[in-house]
Structures are given as structure tokens and as C-alpha cells.
Scaffold this motif. Structure first.
Motif, PDB file in Angstrom:
ATOM      1  N   PHE A 189      -5.653  -7.462   2.524  1.00  0.00           N
ATOM      2  CA  PHE A 189      -5.696  -7.065   1.115  1.00  0.00           C
ATOM      3  C   PHE A 189      -6.258  -8.227   0.293  1.00  0.00           C
ATOM      4  CE2 PHE A 189      -2.480  -4.382   3.055  1.00  0.00           C
ATOM      5  CZ  PHE A 189      -2.798  -3.131   2.544  1.00  0.00           C
ATOM      6  N   TRP A 242      -8.099  -6.473  -4.280  1.00  0.00           N
ATOM      7  CA  TRP A 242      -6.644  -6.432  -4.235  1.00  0.00           C
ATOM      8  C   TRP A 242      -6.041  -7.752  -4.724  1.00  0.00           C
ATOM      9  CZ3 TRP A 242      -4.566  -1.815  -2.979  1.00  0.00           C
ATOM     10  CH2 TRP A 242      -5.320  -0.934  -2.197  1.00  0.00           C
ATOM     11  N   ARG A 270      -3.819  -3.014  -6.896  1.00  0.00           N
ATOM     12  CA  ARG A 270      -5.239  -2.651  -6.855  1.00  0.00           C
ATOM     13  C   ARG A 270      -5.878  -3.105  -8.169  1.00  0.00           C
ATOM     14  NH1 ARG A 270      -9.416  -2.502  -3.749  1.00  0.00           N
ATOM     15  NH2 ARG A 270     -11.001  -1.009  -4.368  1.00  0.00           N
ATOM     16  N   ALA A 277      -7.628   1.972  -0.746  1.00  0.00           N
ATOM     17  CA  ALA A 277      -8.362   1.654  -1.977  1.00  0.00           C
ATOM     18  C   ALA A 277      -8.905   2.913  -2.629  1.00  0.00           C
ATOM     19  CB  ALA A 277      -9.498   0.682  -1.671  1.00  0.00           C
ATOM     20  N   THR A 316      -5.770   4.532  -4.593  1.00  0.00           N
ATOM     21  CA  THR A 316      -4.895   3.745  -5.451  1.00  0.00           C
ATOM     22  C   THR A 316      -5.575   3.491  -6.789  1.00  0.00           C
ATOM     23  OG1 THR A 316      -4.010   2.623  -3.498  1.00  0.00           O
ATOM     24  CG2 THR A 316      -3.508   1.652  -5.640  1.00  0.00           C
TER      25      THR A 316
END
Length: 214
Positions: free
Chosen positions: A178, A184, A212, A143, A146
Motif C-alpha cells: 500500500f 495509499w 486511499r 483501489a 475505495t
């Protein structure tokens, strides 16, 4: 005994299980089981379809085949790994093939230290090396690098695998790792084959596409 990882890094569950660092996997006479000498067909198809946009991060890049795949289609790419031997080979390949790709030492559980973000992140066979306790840290690490709207592609062993694997993953485990709460969106999880040196036709795997959101 587990060899001490470089730079004070805590050994991963896989290193503790095998009693060797990731770098040791690349120092023998035989290739590592996941080092097939070419990109995985699943990622080749994605690249051919234009699914990758730059900049690209190849997390746990090993000897660099997927980073070099991204470079071959003209994208700026950084491949990172903790295995210095693998990175040296990746740089040799880039030179031999005349491709512009960057490679650096980095811990997949602490990618924020890179101080960079990426539109595409590739994970080939890395997610399934982490146990249930490590996965939240790895997902948080992804995270941090991204970009919002960026995509992560994960190719990992599925629970249908019959050969011995580190930590085969279920569809539900991918979805939980995720999660929407963590920012996500899992857009697809498709059955796939992951080629290895011990299985010519590959082993059961998942190919997940994850966005993301924030």
C-alpha cells in the motif's frame, strides 16, 4: 487436482496449494479455520469506536460476520466472496438476526466489476492468502472500489505466527503493498491477535489502517 473455480476465475495460490476451491472450505462438517462464528475482536473494537463509515465493503466476507457487524451499527454494507456456500450462510444469518446486509459473488482480484465505491473496506484474513505475485493485483482491485479518503482495515497473519498459515506478512510488506506511489497512506500498523478455530487465544497478526489518498 484443483477443482475448477466458478465463472472461469483463475485459481488463487491458496487454491492451488490446497487443491480445493474456497467454496470447498465451507462444505465440510467442521467450520473453516477462520470461521469462528463471530466478528474478530479487533473489528468489534473498531466498530464500537465509530471507525466504520458507510457504505462498507467486506472483501472476502465468508459467512458474513463482519458485514453483519457493520449492518448492526446501521451502515449500508456489501459482503462479497467467491464461495457461494459461505454467501448462502451469510444471507441466512442476516435473516435470522433481522439485519439489512447485501451479499454478492465477486472476485477479490477484480472488484472493479462491482461498479461501486465504498468509504470503508474490511479485509479480515484475505490479504495473507495472496502470494507476492497476487498482492499487486489485489491492492489495485481495492483501489478501484475505495473512495478517495476512504479507509481500508486489514487484519492479517504476521510473520511472528508459529502455526501454519498461508502467507504470513511483515510490516514492511504491508507498507510496500500500500505504497504512496500507488495512492495509499498507511496510517497505522498495530500488533493484534487473529482468532481461529485452532488457536483459542488467537495467532500473531497485524491490524493495518490504510487511507486511499487518490
Amino acid at each position: 487436482m484443483t477443482r475448477e473455480p466458478s465463472a472461469g476465475r483463475t485459481p488463487t495460490s491458496h487454491e492451488r496449494l490446497t487443491g480445493a476451491t474456497w467454496d470447498a472450505s465451507y462444505r465440510g462438517t467442521d467450520p473453516a479455520p477462520w470461521d469462528i462464528g463471530r466478528p474478530q475482536p479487533a473489528f468489534e473494537r473498531l466498530a464500537a469506536a465509530g471507525a466504520f463509515t458507510g457504505p462498507v465493503l467486506d472483501a472476502g466476507c465468508g459467512t458474513g460476520e463482519h458485514a453483519l457487524l457493520a449492518a448492526s451499527v446501521g451502515l449500508p454494507v456489501l459482503g462479497v466472496d467467491v464461495a457461494e456456500t459461505a454467501l448462502a450462510r451469510a444471507r441466512e444469518k442476516a435473516h435470522e438476526r433481522g439485519l439489512d446486509a447485501e451479499f454478492a459473488t465477486a472476485d477479490a482480484l477484480d472488484l472493479g466489476r462491482l461498479g461501486r465505491t465504498f468509504a470503508t473496506v474490511l479485509d479480515c484474513g484475505l490479504f495473507h492468502t495472496f502470494d507476492a505475485e497476487e498482492r499487486p493485483a489485489y491492492v489495485a482491485s481495492l483501489a478501484a472500489v475505495t473512495e478517495p479518503g476512504g479507509r481500508v482495515f486489514v487484519l492479517c497473519f504476521s510473520e511472528a505466527i508459529r502455526a501454519q498459515g498461508p502467507h504470513p506478512v511483515s510490516r514492511r510488506e504491508l507498507e510496500e503493498a500500500f505504497s504512496a506511489d500507488a495512492g495509499w497512506s498507511v496510517t497505522s500498523i498495530e500488533p493484534e491477535r487473529l482468532l481461529t478455530t485452532f488457536a483459542e487465544t488467537g495467532v500473531p497478526a497485524w491490524l493495518a489502517t490504510i487511507i486511499r489518498e487518490r
